[in-house]
Scaffold this motif. Structure first.
Motif, mmCIF file in Angstrom:
data_model
loop_
_atom_site.group_PDB
_atom_site.id
_atom_site.type_symbol
_atom_site.label_atom_id
_atom_site.label_comp_id
_atom_site.label_asym_id
_atom_site.label_seq_id
_atom_site.Cartn_x
_atom_site.Cartn_y
_atom_site.Cartn_z
ATOM 1 N N THR A 239 39.166 27.811 50.830
ATOM 2 C CA THR A 239 39.913 28.060 49.597
ATOM 3 C C THR A 239 39.028 28.547 48.455
ATOM 4 N N ARG A 240 37.736 28.147 48.479
ATOM 5 C CA ARG A 240 36.814 28.540 47.416
ATOM 6 C C ARG A 240 35.410 28.626 48.007
ATOM 7 N N ALA A 241 34.680 29.681 47.659
ATOM 8 C CA ALA A 241 33.382 29.916 48.295
ATOM 9 C C ALA A 241 32.400 30.522 47.310
ATOM 10 N N HIS A 242 31.124 30.336 47.612
ATOM 11 C CA HIS A 242 30.072 31.131 47.004
ATOM 12 C C HIS A 242 30.025 32.454 47.762
ATOM 13 N N VAL A 243 29.587 33.520 47.104
ATOM 14 C CA VAL A 243 29.460 34.805 47.779
ATOM 15 C C VAL A 243 28.119 35.429 47.427
ATOM 16 N N ALA A 244 27.490 36.019 48.441
ATOM 17 C CA ALA A 244 26.205 36.703 48.244
ATOM 18 C C ALA A 244 26.283 38.058 48.933
ATOM 19 N N GLY A 245 25.843 39.097 48.236
ATOM 20 C CA GLY A 245 25.874 40.431 48.820
ATOM 21 C C GLY A 245 24.599 41.181 48.515
ATOM 22 N N ALA B 136 26.689 43.907 47.824
ATOM 23 C CA ALA B 136 26.769 43.248 46.521
ATOM 24 C C ALA B 136 27.893 43.839 45.681
ATOM 25 N N ALA B 137 28.201 45.121 45.880
ATOM 26 C CA ALA B 137 29.344 45.712 45.180
ATOM 27 C C ALA B 137 30.632 45.013 45.591
ATOM 28 N N VAL B 138 30.767 44.722 46.876
ATOM 29 C CA VAL B 138 31.954 43.993 47.354
ATOM 30 C C VAL B 138 31.988 42.593 46.744
ATOM 31 N N ALA B 139 30.826 41.937 46.664
ATOM 32 C CA ALA B 139 30.766 40.609 46.058
ATOM 33 C C ALA B 139 31.198 40.651 44.594
ATOM 34 N N ALA B 140 30.734 41.650 43.862
ATOM 35 C CA ALA B 140 31.116 41.782 42.454
ATOM 36 C C ALA B 140 32.610 42.058 42.314
ATOM 37 N N GLN B 141 33.151 42.857 43.212
ATOM 38 C CA GLN B 141 34.584 43.150 43.188
ATOM 39 C C GLN B 141 35.397 41.890 43.484
ATOM 40 N N LEU B 142 34.926 41.098 44.444
ATOM 41 C CA LEU B 142 35.594 39.837 44.768
ATOM 42 C C LEU B 142 35.663 38.923 43.547
ATOM 43 N N ALA B 143 34.559 38.830 42.827
ATOM 44 C CA ALA B 143 34.515 37.958 41.654
ATOM 45 C C ALA B 143 35.530 38.375 40.605
ATOM 46 N N GLN B 144 35.737 39.686 40.471
ATOM 47 C CA GLN B 144 36.718 40.174 39.512
ATOM 48 C C GLN B 144 38.148 39.976 39.996
ATOM 49 N N ASP B 145 38.395 40.302 41.259
ATOM 50 C CA ASP B 145 39.758 40.301 41.789
ATOM 51 C C ASP B 145 40.280 38.916 42.121
ATOM 52 N N HIS B 146 39.362 37.988 42.458
ATOM 53 C CA HIS B 146 39.783 36.662 42.921
ATOM 54 C C HIS B 146 38.935 35.564 42.268
ATOM 55 N N PRO B 147 38.979 35.455 40.947
ATOM 56 C CA PRO B 147 38.132 34.475 40.261
ATOM 57 C C PRO B 147 38.423 33.032 40.658
ATOM 58 N N ASP B 148 39.652 32.778 41.118
ATOM 59 C CA ASP B 148 39.998 31.418 41.532
ATOM 60 C C ASP B 148 39.408 31.055 42.890
ATOM 61 N N ARG B 149 38.975 32.058 43.655
ATOM 62 C CA ARG B 149 38.477 31.820 45.012
ATOM 63 C C ARG B 149 36.947 31.870 45.096
ATOM 64 N N ILE B 150 36.312 32.496 44.115
ATOM 65 C CA ILE B 150 34.863 32.711 44.162
ATOM 66 C C ILE B 150 34.182 31.825 43.133
ATOM 67 N N ALA B 151 33.304 30.929 43.613
ATOM 68 C CA ALA B 151 32.657 29.956 42.737
ATOM 69 C C ALA B 151 31.433 30.531 42.043
ATOM 70 N N THR B 152 30.577 31.219 42.791
ATOM 71 C CA THR B 152 29.388 31.849 42.234
ATOM 72 C C THR B 152 29.157 33.167 42.951
#
Length: 272
Positions: A85-91, A96-112
């Motif tokens: 349900t919630r994860a850290h992401v590293a790219g 890393a572009a995908v990681a940055a996009q994830l943080a924007q699109d799904h802030p409730d799912r991405i912790a760091t």
């Protein structure tokens, strides 16, 4: 790796350990995170998830363009499939572009968010990077994928190709042959998508999660400028510089990169 059905496609995925989930997203080297996820600083207390993006390795190759946002959608669907349900992401790089996009699109799912030399081609040095890489693009257009890969990896790594090849084959056996197989995805899909990706000051400022920017001390000007951009625009950012390495920092020296990431994750645990 296991194969899971995600967004009506097949995605190859490997999960190691248990604890707080960390999703790793690779660029041109589909298995480039292998050295990092085996480092003691990260193993044992975390659930480490790495996968082959759409078009890479044995994951489904789809026709037509695949955008950075499409990869982010696949990544969230993969987390859903794994019950996360919630994860850290590293790219790394285009990952890393995908990681940055994830943080924007799904802030409730991405912790760091950990960005290992994010590739952002709109910075001033982007034009010079394309000029340096032009022979690689020409080799690919001529049908010589292996030579194209060697030329491109020499540019990004700052190494002569034979030294770079030796490093890759030592740390990630079989990675060179697999990357040659993935050349159509990289040159025909990934790079065009990265070129079209928009990540300006407003996008960076919208990332409210803690962000770790990791940079190699000896890297190319492109990634130095990207790090400067992140430093000036992301609200909550930490930076670590790894001595003695360039763009392949987590392959050249996985231990200090793993240590930096583990310390960052310890400072920012996932809260319910």
């Amino acid at each position: 790796m296991n194969t899971l059905t995600v967004n009506d496609i097949q995605i190859e995925c490997e999960v190691r350990g248990s604890g707080e989930p960390v999703l790793f997203i690779s660029p041109v080297l589909a298995d480039g995170f292998v050295p990092l996820v085996t480092e003691p600083a990260l193993t044992g207390r975390r659930r480490l998830i790495r996968y082959h993006k759409r078009g890479w390795g044995g994951s489904t190759h789809t026709s037509g363009p695949v955008t950075v946002a499409d990869h982010a959608t696949d990544a969230i669907a993969l987390l859903d499939r794994l019950g996360v349900t919630r994860a850290h992401v590293a790219g790394h790089s285009s990952g890393a572009a995908v990681a940055a996009q994830l943080a924007q699109d799904h802030p409730d799912r991405i912790a760091t968010v950990a960005l290992l030399e994010l590739s952002l081609l709109s910075v001033p040095a982007g034009e010079g990077f394309f000029a340096q890489a032009a022979p690689a693009f020409e080799a690919y257009a001529d049908g010589d994928a292996e030579r194209a890969l060697g030329l491109f990896m020499s540019v990004v790594s700052g190494m002569h190709w034979e030294r770079c090849r030796t490093l890759l084959e030592t740390r990630v056996p079989g990675s060179v042959a697999q990357t040659v197989k993935d050349a159509d995805t990289f040159f025909g899909v990934e790079l065009p998508a990265l070129t079209e990706w928009r990540f300006g000051p407003d996008h960076a400022a919208a990332i409210r999660q803690p962000v770790l920017s990791v940079l190699g001390r000896n890297t190319q000007r492109l990634w130095v400028e990207v790090a400067e951009f992140l430093r000036s625009t992301v609200p909550d950012i930490e930076e670590r510089v790894i001595d003695g390495v360039g763009h392949l920092l987590h392959i050249e020296r996985p231990q200090p990169v793993a240590d930096a990431l583990a310390q960052f994750l310890d400072r920012h645990p996932i809260t319910s």
